[in-house]
Design an enzyme around this catalytic site. Structure first.
Site, PDB file in Angstrom:
ATOM      1  N   HIS A  68       0.909  -1.129   0.069  1.00 28.39           N
ATOM      2  CA  HIS A  68      -0.046   0.028  -0.084  1.00 28.39           C
ATOM      3  C   HIS A  68       0.728   1.235   0.000  1.00 28.39           C
ATOM      4  CE1 HIS A  68      -3.269  -2.730   1.513  1.00 28.39           C
ATOM      5  NE2 HIS A  68      -3.661  -2.371   0.302  1.00 28.39           N
ATOM      6  N   ASP A  92     -10.100  -3.153   0.198  1.00 27.68           N
ATOM      7  CA  ASP A  92      -9.746  -3.448   1.385  1.00 27.68           C
ATOM      8  C   ASP A  92      -9.420  -1.811   2.167  1.00 27.68           C
ATOM      9  OD1 ASP A  92      -6.740  -2.898   0.863  1.00 27.68           O
ATOM     10  OD2 ASP A  92      -7.033  -4.524  -0.652  1.00 27.68           O
ATOM     11  N   GLY A 144     -15.091   0.185 -12.736  1.00 22.56           N
ATOM     12  CA  GLY A 144     -13.920   1.407 -12.705  1.00 22.56           C
ATOM     13  C   GLY A 144     -13.552   1.675 -14.231  1.00 22.56           C
ATOM     14  N   ASP A 162      -5.336  -0.233  -7.988  1.00 23.22           N
ATOM     15  CA  ASP A 162      -5.217  -1.322  -7.221  1.00 23.22           C
ATOM     16  C   ASP A 162      -6.209  -2.473  -7.635  1.00 23.22           C
ATOM     17  OD1 ASP A 162      -4.341  -2.731  -5.134  1.00 23.22           O
ATOM     18  OD2 ASP A 162      -5.487  -1.603  -3.719  1.00 23.22           O
ATOM     19  N   GLY A 163      -5.933  -3.102  -8.769  1.00 23.00           N
ATOM     20  CA  GLY A 163      -6.993  -4.257  -9.166  1.00 23.00           C
ATOM     21  C   GLY A 163      -6.303  -5.472  -8.955  1.00 23.00           C
ATOM     22  N   SER A 164      -6.794  -6.513  -9.123  1.00 26.51           N
ATOM     23  CA  SER A 164      -6.333  -7.811  -8.870  1.00 26.51           C
ATOM     24  C   SER A 164      -5.309  -8.290 -10.250  1.00 26.51           C
ATOM     25  CB  SER A 164      -7.629  -8.845  -8.722  1.00 26.51           C
ATOM     26  OG  SER A 164      -7.158 -10.114  -8.164  1.00 26.51           O
TER      27      SER A 164
HETATM   28  N1  SPD Z   1      -1.604 -10.971  -6.796  1.00 26.73           N
HETATM   29  C1  SPD Z   1      -2.335 -10.032  -6.131  1.00 26.73           C
HETATM   30  C2  SPD Z   1      -2.301  -8.516  -6.777  1.00 26.73           C
HETATM   31  C3  SPD Z   1      -3.305  -7.854  -6.044  1.00 26.73           C
HETATM   32  C4  SPD Z   1      -3.213  -6.342  -6.163  1.00 26.73           C
HETATM   33  N2  SPD Z   1      -4.212  -5.730  -5.463  1.00 26.73           N
HETATM   34  C5  SPD Z   1      -4.099  -5.807  -4.219  1.00 26.73           C
HETATM   35  C6  SPD Z   1      -5.064  -5.329  -3.314  1.00 26.73           C
HETATM   36  C7  SPD Z   1      -4.549  -4.588  -2.251  1.00 26.73           C
HETATM   37  N3  SPD Z   1      -5.138  -3.455  -1.711  1.00 26.73           N
END
Ligand code: SPD
Length: 287
Positions: A68, A92, A144, A162-164
């Site tokens: 973060h 989160d 988004g 801040d994606g996955s």
């Molecule tokens: N491999 C996970 C990548 C995730 C990035 N985002 C995480 C969210 C944290 N705030």
């Protein structure tokens, strides 16, 4: 996984079918499907409480500071102006927490597609999302990518993504069309940072992302840090602008202020993190 009071069990990210990254969980605190993904929060001796989306690690109490602080401060100490910030994802609450540490920030829009991520995180991860009540923060649960497309040109100083990982609902956040929309939304002097995957375990995706962003922005700089819970352990973010800001020209006063509360980030990290590993340099040079 099932049962909120399950006995100790290993919880793994099986990221590519060939490797597992896991911890021994003492309890499953929350585990439910949303319209987008499976949302899981565990407790564990090694990580404290941790969030997984579709069984991929997102964040953990004992490991979250690096991620973060690093997705936020390199952009916020280098952009000329940081009054208006857009965060895509980040349900989160850790990213907006770090953004809101900067007193120059007047307005933050956090756009999270999945309301359940925020609801579960607010209940079970209050130490990560500790700034939900800051009056500068505005949270909306919409797509988004569409939000950025519709944003007025130049309406933000900073966009943080801040994606996955690039699977499921996050795939669009790695596409050129999305970055063009981000470039419009920040205007000529704005700075965009996205999480950039692992330079080792996700090497091709990482290099592909830098190439894609380089089609859109005139100055693109990947940077690196250690995230123990993510595949490969070595992680990256990508800093981009078409303006005059540069990662090696931070505003000293802002760096000093960020250092006062950070656990990982400092001025030396700001300088060193932008050193690019040779495997990435060579891949970018190759046609
Ligand atoms: N491999 C996970 C990548 C995730 C990035 N985002 C995480 C969210 C944290 N705030």
């Amino acid at each position: 996984m099932s049962g909120r009071e399950a006995e100790a069990q290993w919880v793994d990210e099986v990221s590519d079918g060939e490797r597992r990254f896991g911890v021994l969980a003492s309890r499953i605190l929350f585990d439910a499907p949303s319209p987008f993904q499976q949302v899981t929060i565990i407790d564990s001796p090694a990580l404290g409480r941790a969030l997984l989306l579709d069984r991929l690690w997102m964040t953990a109490e004992k490991d979250e500071c690096t991620y973060h602080e690093m997705i936020v401060h390199p952009a916020l100490v280098t952009a000329k102006q940081i009054k208006r910030v857009l965060v895509i994802g980040g349900g989160d609450g850790g990213t907006v927490r770090e953004v809101l540490r900067h007193p120059e920030v007047e307005h933050v829009d956090m756009i999270e597609i999945d309301e359940l991520v925020v609801t579960a995180s607010r209940e079970y991860l209050p130490t990560i999302g500790s700034a939900w009540n800051d009056p500068r923060l505005h949270v909306a649960f919409v797509d988004g990518a569409k939000f950025v497309e519709d944003a007025a040109p130049g309406s933000y100083d900073i966009v943080l993504i801040d994606g996955s990982d690039p699977v499921g609902p996050a795939v669009v956040l790695f596409e050129e069309r999305f970055f063009k929309a981000c470039a419009r939304a920040v205007g000529p002097e704005g700075v965009v940072v996205t999480q950039g995957g692992s330079p080792t375990a996700q090497h091709e995706e990482h290099v592909g992302l830098i190439r894609t962003m380089s089609q859109v922005f005139s100055h693109v700089a990947p940077y690196y840090g250690p995230i123990g819970i993510y595949p490969g352990g070595a992680w990256s973010w990508v800093w981009a602008t078409s303006g005059s800001a540069r990662p090696d020209q931070p505003i000293a006063e802002r760096v000093t202020r960020a250092e006062a509360t950070s656990q990982y980030y400092n001025g030396q990290i700001q300088r060193g993190a932008f050193a690019v590993p040779n495997m990435v340099v060579r891949a970018l040079e190759a046609k």
